[in-house]
Design a protein around this motif. Structure first.
Motif, PDB file in Angstrom:
ATOM      1  N   ARG A 171       0.926  -1.168   0.259  1.00 36.03           N
ATOM      2  CA  ARG A 171      -0.136   0.032   0.001  1.00 36.03           C
ATOM      3  C   ARG A 171       0.622   1.202  -0.042  1.00 36.03           C
ATOM      4  NH1 ARG A 171      -2.591  -4.177   2.218  1.00 36.03           N
ATOM      5  NH2 ARG A 171      -4.916  -4.369   1.817  1.00 36.03           N
ATOM      6  N   SER A 172       2.126   1.049  -0.290  1.00 31.12           N
ATOM      7  CA  SER A 172       3.038   2.309  -0.208  1.00 31.12           C
ATOM      8  C   SER A 172       4.263   2.198  -1.262  1.00 31.12           C
ATOM      9  CB  SER A 172       3.676   2.715   1.017  1.00 31.12           C
ATOM     10  OG  SER A 172       4.600   1.853   1.646  1.00 31.12           O
ATOM     11  N   PHE A 173       4.818   3.140  -1.624  1.00 28.71           N
ATOM     12  CA  PHE A 173       5.949   3.324  -2.412  1.00 28.71           C
ATOM     13  C   PHE A 173       7.170   2.525  -1.849  1.00 28.71           C
ATOM     14  CE2 PHE A 173       9.640   5.048  -4.518  1.00 28.71           C
ATOM     15  CZ  PHE A 173       9.175   5.592  -5.588  1.00 28.71           C
ATOM     16  N   PRO A 195       0.529   5.553  -5.149  1.00 28.14           N
ATOM     17  CA  PRO A 195       0.372   5.038  -3.940  1.00 28.14           C
ATOM     18  C   PRO A 195       1.300   6.162  -2.918  1.00 28.14           C
ATOM     19  CG  PRO A 195       2.439   4.173  -5.158  1.00 28.14           C
ATOM     20  CD  PRO A 195       1.520   4.982  -6.172  1.00 28.14           C
ATOM     21  N   PRO A 196       0.732   6.218  -1.625  1.00 25.92           N
ATOM     22  CA  PRO A 196       1.531   7.169  -0.694  1.00 25.92           C
ATOM     23  C   PRO A 196       3.163   6.718  -0.772  1.00 25.92           C
ATOM     24  CG  PRO A 196      -0.005   5.889   0.369  1.00 25.92           C
ATOM     25  CD  PRO A 196      -0.284   5.511  -1.084  1.00 25.92           C
ATOM     26  N   PHE A 197       3.816   7.585  -0.190  1.00 27.97           N
ATOM     27  CA  PHE A 197       5.260   7.194  -0.434  1.00 27.97           C
ATOM     28  C   PHE A 197       5.637   6.191   1.033  1.00 27.97           C
ATOM     29  CE2 PHE A 197       9.599   8.063   1.034  1.00 27.97           C
ATOM     30  CZ  PHE A 197      10.278   7.566  -0.003  1.00 27.97           C
ATOM     31  N   ARG A 198       5.289   6.812   2.125  1.00 32.03           N
ATOM     32  CA  ARG A 198       6.057   6.009   3.380  1.00 32.03           C
ATOM     33  C   ARG A 198       4.977   4.955   3.820  1.00 32.03           C
ATOM     34  NH1 ARG A 198      10.159   8.822   4.787  1.00 32.03           N
ATOM     35  NH2 ARG A 198      10.358  11.049   4.565  1.00 32.03           N
ATOM     36  N   GLN A 211      18.759  -0.964   3.216  1.00 34.97           N
ATOM     37  CA  GLN A 211      19.128   0.384   3.049  1.00 34.97           C
ATOM     38  C   GLN A 211      18.919   1.117   1.870  1.00 34.97           C
ATOM     39  OE1 GLN A 211      20.553   1.849   5.538  1.00 34.97           O
ATOM     40  NE2 GLN A 211      20.043  -0.042   6.686  1.00 34.97           N
ATOM     41  N   ASN A 212      18.847   0.408   0.630  1.00 32.44           N
ATOM     42  CA  ASN A 212      18.842   1.016  -0.576  1.00 32.44           C
ATOM     43  C   ASN A 212      17.339   1.534  -0.639  1.00 32.44           C
ATOM     44  OD1 ASN A 212      21.293   0.522  -2.110  1.00 32.44           O
ATOM     45  ND2 ASN A 212      20.779  -1.439  -2.555  1.00 32.44           N
ATOM     46  N   VAL A 213      16.274   1.157  -0.133  1.00 35.71           N
ATOM     47  CA  VAL A 213      15.112   1.768   0.121  1.00 35.71           C
ATOM     48  C   VAL A 213      15.256   3.121   0.808  1.00 35.71           C
ATOM     49  CG1 VAL A 213      12.681   1.431   0.590  1.00 35.71           C
ATOM     50  CG2 VAL A 213      13.736  -0.477  -0.542  1.00 35.71           C
ATOM     51  N   LEU A 214      15.727   2.995   2.063  1.00 42.31           N
ATOM     52  CA  LEU A 214      15.458   4.161   3.065  1.00 42.31           C
ATOM     53  C   LEU A 214      16.263   5.162   2.631  1.00 42.31           C
ATOM     54  CD1 LEU A 214      16.030   2.172   6.348  1.00 42.31           C
ATOM     55  CD2 LEU A 214      13.792   2.977   5.413  1.00 42.31           C
ATOM     56  N   SER A 215      17.527   5.003   1.475  1.00 40.30           N
ATOM     57  CA  SER A 215      18.189   6.258   1.155  1.00 40.30           C
ATOM     58  C   SER A 215      17.475   6.955  -0.036  1.00 40.30           C
ATOM     59  CB  SER A 215      19.458   5.575   0.474  1.00 40.30           C
ATOM     60  OG  SER A 215      19.286   4.646  -0.693  1.00 40.30           O
ATOM     61  N   LEU A 216      16.444   6.538  -0.499  1.00 33.45           N
ATOM     62  CA  LEU A 216      15.345   7.254  -1.534  1.00 33.45           C
ATOM     63  C   LEU A 216      14.476   7.913  -0.693  1.00 33.45           C
ATOM     64  CD1 LEU A 216      14.658   4.286  -3.947  1.00 33.45           C
ATOM     65  CD2 LEU A 216      16.187   6.342  -4.214  1.00 33.45           C
ATOM     66  N   ASP A 217      14.584   9.254  -0.845  1.00 37.01           N
ATOM     67  CA  ASP A 217      13.637  10.311  -0.276  1.00 37.01           C
ATOM     68  C   ASP A 217      12.720  10.867  -1.379  1.00 37.01           C
ATOM     69  OD1 ASP A 217      11.906  11.795   1.120  1.00 37.01           O
ATOM     70  OD2 ASP A 217      13.736  12.970   1.993  1.00 37.01           O
ATOM     71  N   MET A 218      11.537  10.413  -1.498  1.00 38.34           N
ATOM     72  CA  MET A 218      10.676  10.751  -2.508  1.00 38.34           C
ATOM     73  C   MET A 218       9.519  11.551  -1.909  1.00 38.34           C
ATOM     74  SD  MET A 218      11.897   9.806  -5.433  1.00 38.34           S
ATOM     75  CE  MET A 218      13.472   8.585  -5.726  1.00 38.34           C
ATOM     76  N   ALA A 219       9.595  11.886  -0.687  1.00 39.12           N
ATOM     77  CA  ALA A 219       8.320  12.179   0.209  1.00 39.12           C
ATOM     78  C   ALA A 219       7.812  13.550  -0.394  1.00 39.12           C
ATOM     79  CB  ALA A 219       8.575  12.231   1.655  1.00 39.12           C
ATOM     80  N   SER A 220       8.846  14.433  -0.925  1.00 38.01           N
ATOM     81  CA  SER A 220       8.494  15.591  -1.311  1.00 38.01           C
ATOM     82  C   SER A 220       8.104  15.568  -2.748  1.00 38.01           C
ATOM     83  CB  SER A 220       9.712  16.746  -1.589  1.00 38.01           C
ATOM     84  OG  SER A 220      10.819  15.820  -2.285  1.00 38.01           O
ATOM     85  N   LYS A 221       7.926  14.505  -3.490  1.00 30.42           N
ATOM     86  CA  LYS A 221       7.295  14.465  -4.875  1.00 30.42           C
ATOM     87  C   LYS A 221       5.708  14.521  -4.719  1.00 30.42           C
ATOM     88  CE  LYS A 221      10.980  13.580  -7.338  1.00 30.42           C
ATOM     89  NZ  LYS A 221      11.438  14.518  -8.545  1.00 30.42           N
ATOM     90  N   LEU A 226       4.226   9.672  -7.986  1.00 31.66           N
ATOM     91  CA  LEU A 226       4.578   8.522  -7.566  1.00 31.66           C
ATOM     92  C   LEU A 226       4.678   7.135  -8.239  1.00 31.66           C
ATOM     93  CD1 LEU A 226       4.440   9.109  -3.725  1.00 31.66           C
ATOM     94  CD2 LEU A 226       6.500   9.298  -5.072  1.00 31.66           C
ATOM     95  N   GLY A 227       3.276   7.162  -8.901  1.00 26.95           N
ATOM     96  CA  GLY A 227       3.171   5.768  -9.513  1.00 26.95           C
ATOM     97  C   GLY A 227       4.273   5.579 -10.888  1.00 26.95           C
ATOM     98  N   PRO A 228       4.282   6.584 -11.953  1.00 33.16           N
ATOM     99  CA  PRO A 228       5.466   6.359 -12.633  1.00 33.16           C
ATOM    100  C   PRO A 228       6.770   6.342 -12.197  1.00 33.16           C
ATOM    101  CG  PRO A 228       3.422   8.087 -13.462  1.00 33.16           C
ATOM    102  CD  PRO A 228       3.270   7.586 -12.060  1.00 33.16           C
TER     103      PRO A 228
END
Length: 915
Positions: A171-173, A195-198, A211-221, A226-228
């Protein structure tokens, strides 16, 4: 210190944690079953089991099976105090997960007999087992909507479907990306809306593994993007997967990059059946093996054999009284598939138009190249094809001196002038590392200063090395292109074919980086970055970024598919990412390809390359991750065991790579008192990294040299095969065929060897103890020198004083036996001390390590003689001990020097001879 220190874990990856957690739950539930109900001990144990469920539930939420609903049922049984049934059911589930048997019948978790036991069904109604996979749906929906989605898809599935799948909803990115990392069963992704990011599920249990997921910060998008964006990241992390997008955005408002990202875009109003059929079609298309299938079909045809292969159809074998055992051993299908035909669904390797052409196109898609070519006589031939195709006589190639010998012979064939690059030495373990980037740039700048940069055609490097050292491919390419924007890169990835199928490794592979840099340099964002970089350069400083108006991406990778993936021996591929291939290289490449390829290629090898491609597209990610996990487990087991670390040390990053090449500071993957260090940062930043699947065992404390240890202990006593030894090390490798049982077997063998060494030492006399002590000291303290490449004799320098040597001229000069003589090794140093210059007239290749210490035209140095004298290997190719070192006669050198100087413009003068 490690930058951005990451949490360590007692488990290397989530798969290891998952299976061990289920085993722990099984053990604790069995214990709970033995306790008397409603006692303090029982209640305490029940609470502990609850905590285990909570821990496992976090992990299981990213897998379709056994499924969250099944987890809920198990917890309900715990609440009802049905401890016996619970223990029994968890035991069955654990067995299915550990053995992977559930993939043959994924409905087993839903099938129960009247006693409540899981029922294992073998195959389907037609007796055939369907291949099982999982589909990731990404959408923030309710549990009721999720159940309806599953129900709708189940309704449109039929018994005639070729494949079987179940869905998993995130249910999330962030959760979607975590599922992709954790769950190798996922073969398709459906992103429904934005989808929501967090994530709301991330806990300390899984945090060390993402770690590879946590290093991505797309919350500001914006959420609408987020889907594309997720679709593009799926293609980055797991490009083999099919991706689909469900949206209400009209076609006119969909961006071009969104349309290119997904295999297909759906709208909510469309029938779920269309989505179901599309998912199955995507799997079916990847499942195809055009050439392998054609060979199978050909083998079924009744034919009359009137061509050049008596062995075809097995007629000359099975009718024989003397070699029919040969046929029985290999089986009838091997001979039914043998043919020299290029018709009937088959194809020609040299001019493919049908099934082979399609197979190579599918391989190109799988490996991320623009073009892929199958080769049936090994990467030795692949290397010679590429070198001969791209360089002509007089071109200059920068090449690491300790690359495979096929490259050196390729230079002879092509007539190119090599500029040899030296890897840093690791003298303690009698091996070489890799070539520092600064040395590559230094050679290029010397050539530029001498006015010969325009002749530089190629940089040739081994990635990864036999011992597991891997370059920072992106950094090397970027900074070299800043000096020579049209240079061609040849990455010898003979031992790295598997790298494209897991993310950390992929970032350091030739094809991935070529594609990445091509996109980067075409972007307006890069142009701004480049202009800013140039503006801020200090006077005399060399740019580190290439000019976007001049740079060309021209990258070739040769891979021994048979070494690390599934293929018959000698199965190799050449991968090409060359934006000028069609314009500049295609014709010469095809000429070289036909020059070195047989007109009677082995069809079984070609079929295995085709089938191996299918495998890596469906299970490459899983199998490569498992091979890394098994390597890590073996490293830890040896390090943790006092009897083993008495005699053996597993060499790790700090042993192979000097501090200055490790910006991350990471020195080892595992410490007994800490656990596992994550390697993501190191693989992203460091100049060199160590592939953990190459496990180098230092055996100096045994007092036994590597070659003896390999033959006397590993082969003779345990039939354990390895490829490489050095004076005081042996190299083990894990691959996609390595099993847990084989790791256990090796571990037990090392324990038995340690026991034997203990017993031998107890029986030693004082004299024998002294001999052993001296041997140990020799192997752990006395290190033979590792010589650098000296230089080409002035007779064989392309231009006096400038890097580059005429290796072909020296090689062909030795065709006439009157031009050389032999000097015994013990007489070389006295002769040199009297002022004679010895120049090699042949390749001298100690095995191991298997690369030249001398090439034709190279001056013999004192360090090289010391090295050859100290060597204790069984083979030195090109050297005959009874005759001595083969060198050019002095009068031939003088004559050659005169010829060489007459042919040179003499305009370049340098104080020192260069390599």
């Amino acid at each position: 210190m490690i930058k951005n220190k990451q949490k360590s874990s007692s488990h290397y990856n989530i798969n290891q944690l998952r299976l061990e957690s289920w085993n722990e739950l099984k053990s604790e539930c069995s214990h709970l079953e033995t306790l008397k109900r409603n006692t303090p001990d029982s209640k305490k144990q029940k609470e502990f089991v609850k905590s285990l469920f909570k821990k496992i539930e976090t992990v299981e939420s990213y897998f379709a099976l056994p499924g969250i609903s099944k987890m809920g049922m198990l917890q309900d049984m715990l609440e009802r105090n049905e401890f016996t049934s619970l223990a029994h059911k968890i035991t069955e589930i654990t067995k299915l997960l550990v053995s992977d048997r559930y993939r043959s019948n994924p409905d087993i978790f839903d099938d129960e007999d009247t006693s409540g036991e899981l029922v294992e069904v073998s195959g389907n109604s037609d007796g055939k087992t369907k291949n099982y996979f999982e589909v990731l749906f990404v959408e923030d929906i309710s549990l009721q909507e999720e159940q309806k989605l599953k129900s709708d898809l189940n309704e449109v599935a039929t018994d005639n479907d070729q494949f079987d799948y179940k869905i998993i909803v995130q249910r999330s990115f962030q959760d979607a990306l975590i599922a992709l990392y954790f769950n190798s069963n996922i073969q398709a992704v459906v992103i429904r809306y934005a989808p929501p990011f967090r994530s709301k599920k991330i806990t300390s249990v899984i945090e060390p593994f993402i770690q590879n997921v946590l290093s991505l910060d797309m919350a500001s998008k914006p959420e609408s993007e987020l889907g594309p964006l997720l679709g593009r990241l799926v293609k980055k992390f797991r490009p083999e997967l099919d991706t689909y997008y469900v949206t209400d955005t009209s076609l006119g408002n969909l961006k071009d990059n969104t349309l290119k990202t997904f295999n297909r875009i759906f709208y909510r109003a469309e029938d779920v059946q269309e989505l179901h059929l599309t998912i199955l079609r995507g799997i079916y298309e990847r499942y195809q093996t055009p050439f392998f299938t054609a060979v199978k079909e050909y083998s079924k045809k009744p034919t009359g054999v009137f061509h050049a292969m008596p062995i075809s159809r097995g007629n000359s074998v099975f009718k024989s009284r003397w070699i029919n055992d040969f046929g029985k051993f290999y089986g009838r299908n091997m001979f039914l598939a043998e043919t020299s035909s290029t018709k009937g669904g088959l194809d020609s390797l040299l001019q493919p138009t049908g099934t082979l052409k399609k197979a190579q196109e599918m391989a190109s898609d799988a490996y991320g190249s623009l073009n892929t070519f199958f080769v049936t006589n090994g990467t030795s031939t692949s290397n010679k094809i590429v070198v001969q195709a791209l360089v002509k006589p007089g071109d200059v190639i920068l090449i690491d001196r300790d690359c495979h010998k096929s490259h050196h012979y390729g230079l002879v064939l092509a007539g190119a002038y090599p500029v040899y690059l030296d890897s840093y030495p690791i003298e303690k373990y009698s091996m070489y590392g890799a070539v520092p980037l600064e040395q590559m740039k230094e050679k290029l700048l010397q050539l530029k200063e001498a006015g010969r940069l325009n002749l530089v055609k190629m940089l040739l490097l081994t990635n990864c090395t036999f011992d597991g050292l891997v370059y920072n491919v992106e950094k090397v390419m970027e900074e070299i292109l800043a000096i020579k924007p049209d240079i061609i890169f040849l990455w010898d990835e003979a031992w790295f074919a598997f790298a494209g199928f897991t993310y950390n490794y992929k970032q350091r592979s030739g094809m991935f980086v070529a594609n990445k840099l091509h996109k980067k340099y075409k972007s307006s964002k890069y142009r701004i970055e480049y202009e800013e970089h140039i503006k801020n350069l200090k006077k005399g400083e060399i740019p580190k970024l290439p000019d976007p108006d001049q740079v060309r991406i021209r990258v070739y990778s040769t891979q021994s598919t048979h070494k690390t993936l599934s293929s018959f021996r000698q199965g190799s591929m050449i991968h090409v990412w060359d934006e000028d291939f069609r314009k500049k290289s295609q014709n010469t490449f095809m000429e070289a390809y036909m020059t070195h390829s047989s007109t009677s290629p082995n069809y079984q090898i070609l079929a295995s390359l085709d089938a191996g491609r299918r495998q890596v597209q469906f299970e490459g990610y899983e199998l490569v991750e498992k091979s890394i996990e098994l390597a890590m487990v073996l490293r830890a087991k040896i390090n943790d065991h006092p009897k083993l670390n008495k005699y053996f040390d597993v060499l790790t990053i700090g042993d192979f790579i000097p501090d200055k090449y490790r910006e991350s500071g990471l020195a080892e993957y595992y410490k007994p008192n800490v656990g596992w260090n994550r390697m993501e940062t190191a693989w992203k930043e460091d100049e060199f990294v160590l592939d953990p699947t190459k496990i180098t065992l230092h055996i100096g404390k045994t007092g036994v040299d590597g070659d003896t240890f390999k033959n006397k202990y590993l082969m003779d006593k345990f039939s354990i095969q390895i490829n490489k030894t050095s004076r005081n090390t042996v190299l083990f490798m894990t691959n996609i065929g390595t099993t847990r049982s084989s790791i256990t077997y090796l571990y037990n063998a090392l324990l038995k060897i340690a026991d034997e060494l203990d017993a031998e030492q107890l029986s030693h006399s004082s004299k024998e103890q002294t001999i052993l002590k001296n041997r140990v000291s020799s192997l752990t303290k006395d290190f033979p020198p590792l010589p650098d490449f000296s230089y080409f004799h002035s007779s064989f320098q392309a231009v006096p004083g400038v890097p580059g040597g005429n290796i072909r001229g020296a090689f062909t000069l030795a065709y006439d036996e009157e031009n050389y003589e032999y000097v015994p090794l013990e007489e070389c140093l006295p002769s040199m001390s009297e002022g004679r210059t010895l120049v090699a007239s042949s390749f001298i290749i100690p095995y191991p390590p298997g690369f030249p210490v001398l090439v034709p035209g190279q001056v013999v140095s004192k360090e090289i003689i010391h090295f050859l004298t100290a060597l204790d290997v069984s083979e030195i190719h090109g050297y005959q001990p009874e005759l001595g070192l083969r060198v050019f006669k002095d009068n031939i050198l003088n004559r050659q020097k005169t010829v060489s100087s007459m042919g040179s413009n003499g305009s370049v003068k340098k104080k020192n001879l260069t390599k």
